[in-house]
Design an enzyme around this catalytic site. Sequence first.
Site: not given
Ligand SMILES: CC(C)(COP(=O)(O)OP(=O)(O)OC[C@H]1O[C@@H](n2cnc3c(N)ncnc32)[C@H](O)[C@@H]1OP(=O)(O)O)[C@@H](O)C(=O)NCCC(=O)NCCS
Length: 368
Positions: A249, A300
């Site tokens: 998140h 979710d």
């Molecule tokens: C929710 C989300 C978009 C938040 O994104 P964010 O704050 O931009 O954080 P990031 O995507 O940059 O993630 C930070 C790190 O954690 C990792 N990470 C975050 N969520 C992850 C996941 N669900 N699975 C695997 N790795 C994940 C990223 O790859 C990143 O790693 P890195 O620093 O080595 O590149 C992200 O956690 C995600 O894509 N989750 C899956 C989709 C999801 O469940 N969405 C519903 C949100 S309520």
Amino acid sequence: MECPRGLAGVVVDQTKISSTAGAHLTYAGYPIEELAHASFEEVVFLLWHTRLPSENEIAVFRHQLVSQMVLPAETVRLLLYVAKEPQHPMSILRTTTSLLGTTNDVDHDEPPKILAKMLITVAAIIRIRANEPLLEVDPHLGVVENFLYLMTGKRPSKELARMFSTVMILHADHEFNASTFTARVVASTFADYYSCLTAAVCALKGPLHGGANERVFEMLLEIKEQGLDPREFVEDQVKQKRKIMGFGHRIYKNGDPRAAILKQIAGKLAAKTGNSEYFEIQRQLADYMLQRFNLHPNVDYYTSLIYHCLGLDKEVFTMLFAACRTVGWLAHVMEQRNENCLIRPNSEYVGPTDRHYLGEQIQKRGHA
Ligand SMILES: CC(C)(COP(=O)(O)OP(=O)(O)OC[C@H]1O[C@@H](n2cnc3c(N)ncnc32)[C@H](O)[C@@H]1OP(=O)(O)O)[C@@H](O)C(=O)NCCC(=O)NCCS
């Protein structure tokens, strides 16, 4: 100054609706752990007025919402046509939300009517997709009971209605998330409510936002049907550079407070409906994700199993999120309108500079 990607950590405006400060989710100052026990109508009123309603106000408000859970004939005609198409239900909801803005009074409709229309639209899309007849609201039931009845055709038990109220309340708002911010951007141009909601539905559709709940269930299904070890599944996804849906998140780095409550509901419903195997897979996945990546489940993750336990297809899960989040979208559109300032940020230009069209054209012609 370095530009924060994705507006992470940027405070773009003030709000009195909800807060995630300190990783605690509150609606108008009340913790969601307490509001999870309130009625849905009370919480909608709270988010729209930033105060709790009196007994009399709730009764009037409930009647106002339930009595407007009816669709215009033109919308039903269109839905009977488009909702059977192979398009994704969120695409159908996007089109229908836009259509609602043409078959209703776009200039004068108020949030209670608009919320009622969104709820009945989602229920109608679900019924039509399932080849089931559309149902009429039961004036003796509340909003949540009616919503469940209109979707599933079954009047819910008190216990199920209570659990689902909590689910709806927990999804109702979440300060400046992507879809709400989208709604606020559109509202800041003084566009009408239906345009704001249509834009918000588009933003919610993506898998990094509301679309994650459907992907979570696809993952559970794959693990269960193929008898996979959840830990190996995770490793395999990571190798392919794929994210594990339902984890992580932007704000909650130590756990989403909504997921803790939803986990309890998912566990209970799974046991009651013969879906414990999925819940066990979720438990193993969550343990492994925490141990391996320090990532926690988000809103979710458990919701997907809850919706499955209600007998719904995974393709409609994100629409349920949209139905609940309409409450927050409307709250934020109202707030944006009342204290409006056009949302128009700047960007940092990093492309080439000092280019000259005329000079380049002359050069090109000279070479020709
Ligand atoms: C929710 C989300 C978009 C938040 O994104 P964010 O704050 O931009 O954080 P990031 O995507 O940059 O993630 C930070 C790190 O954690 C990792 N990470 C975050 N969520 C992850 C996941 N669900 N699975 C695997 N790795 C994940 C990223 O790859 C990143 O790693 P890195 O620093 O080595 O590149 C992200 O956690 C995600 O894509 N989750 C899956 C989709 C999801 O469940 N969405 C519903 C949100 S309520």
